[in-house]
Design a protein around this motif. Structure first.
Motif, PDB file in Angstrom:
ATOM      1  N   ALA A 106       3.211  22.770  -0.838  1.00 54.59           N
ATOM      2  CA  ALA A 106       4.034  21.505  -0.736  1.00 54.59           C
ATOM      3  C   ALA A 106       2.782  20.293  -0.563  1.00 54.59           C
ATOM      4  N   GLY A 107       2.839  19.280  -1.528  1.00 55.18           N
ATOM      5  CA  GLY A 107       1.946  18.218  -1.275  1.00 55.18           C
ATOM      6  C   GLY A 107       0.585  18.420  -1.793  1.00 55.18           C
ATOM      7  N   VAL A 112      -3.161  22.661 -13.896  1.00 55.93           N
ATOM      8  CA  VAL A 112      -2.682  23.908 -14.477  1.00 55.93           C
ATOM      9  C   VAL A 112      -3.476  23.994 -15.914  1.00 55.93           C
ATOM     10  N   CYS A 113      -3.934  25.244 -16.264  1.00 53.85           N
ATOM     11  CA  CYS A 113      -4.680  25.532 -17.331  1.00 53.85           C
ATOM     12  C   CYS A 113      -4.722  26.964 -17.692  1.00 53.85           C
ATOM     13  N   VAL A 132       8.248  25.124 -12.141  1.00 55.06           N
ATOM     14  CA  VAL A 132       8.090  25.680 -10.717  1.00 55.06           C
ATOM     15  C   VAL A 132       7.262  24.842  -9.676  1.00 55.06           C
ATOM     16  N   LEU A 133       6.233  24.418 -10.093  1.00 60.02           N
ATOM     17  CA  LEU A 133       5.401  23.647  -9.328  1.00 60.02           C
ATOM     18  C   LEU A 133       6.167  22.095  -8.725  1.00 60.02           C
ATOM     19  N   VAL A 138       4.479  20.469  -5.520  1.00 64.60           N
ATOM     20  CA  VAL A 138       2.934  20.567  -5.891  1.00 64.60           C
ATOM     21  C   VAL A 138       2.856  19.258  -6.964  1.00 64.60           C
ATOM     22  N   HIS A 139       1.664  18.548  -6.596  1.00 67.01           N
ATOM     23  CA  HIS A 139       1.708  17.209  -7.329  1.00 67.01           C
ATOM     24  C   HIS A 139       0.644  17.577  -8.359  1.00 67.01           C
ATOM     25  N   THR A 140       1.132  17.694  -9.533  1.00 68.64           N
ATOM     26  CA  THR A 140       0.467  18.563 -10.652  1.00 68.64           C
ATOM     27  C   THR A 140      -0.097  17.481 -11.848  1.00 68.64           C
TER      28      THR A 140
END
Length: 186
Positions: A106-107, A112-113, A132-133, A138-140
């Motif tokens: 979290a946070g 993503v790749c 999901v993230l 999760v700050h994607t």
């Protein structure tokens, strides 16, 4: 220059995985302010909440969560299995987010790749992973998107990228991710 530690998830357990090659190349091409710790996921049992209630977290889960605690970011380099997230990676994220109130991702600043032999790379699997993230806070990073069609001699086992255009794209992606980490982590 401030240094940031990144937890690296490779979504394939295969020793000669093309995504392992890609991860090696990304580490080589990353700005020097990023350091990497591979988050091992191959020894995790299947998620079962009974472990939380009865006997505590299994040793592999505890080790993974301890490895995640000091990192500022998480980078996911993953194949796509049946148009979705590999089960081993989803299992790792289920464990990382537990027990309630002790979410180890979290946070964190995420990206993503992935690579696959098909023309659209890992686009469908990445979309599922992003969902999901988001649920795990999760700050994607949204841009640039990264869908790599992998050919047999694109990246060597030691992470050497043999195509200049691909090398430039991978470097640009890692520079953008470093900027994302800096923005979120100060």
């Amino acid at each position: 220059m401030k240094r940031y530690e990144i937890g690296l998830f490779i979504g394939s357990l295969r020793r000669d995985s093309i995504n392992r090659r890609l991860a090696t190349a990304l580490k080589r091409l990353a700005p020097p302010e990023l350091g990497f710790t591979e988050i091992a996921i191959g020894d995790l049992p299947l998620y079962n909440q009974d472990h939380e209630i009865v006997g505590g977290l299994p040793a592999g889960v505890q080790r993974m969560k301890e490895a995640l605690e000091p990192v500022q970011g998480v980078l996911f380099v993953t194949p796509e299995y049946n148009r979705s997230v590999p089960g081993v990676l989803k299992n790792a994220l289920d464990w990382a987010s537990r027990p309630k109130g002790a979410n180890s991702v979290a946070g964190k600043a995420g990206a993503v790749c992935g690579a696959a032999p098909g023309a659209i790379g890992t686009a469908a699997g990445q979309q599922h992973l992003r969902t999901v993230l988001a649920a795990l806070d999760v700050h994607t990073m949204g841009q640039p998107e990264f869908y790599l069609q992998f050919t047999p001699d694109l990246i060597s086992m030691d992470g050497q990228v043999h195509n200049e255009g691909t090398q430039a794209f991978l470097r640009q992606f890692m520079q953008a991710y470093a900027g994302w980490v800096r923005r979120l982590c100060g």
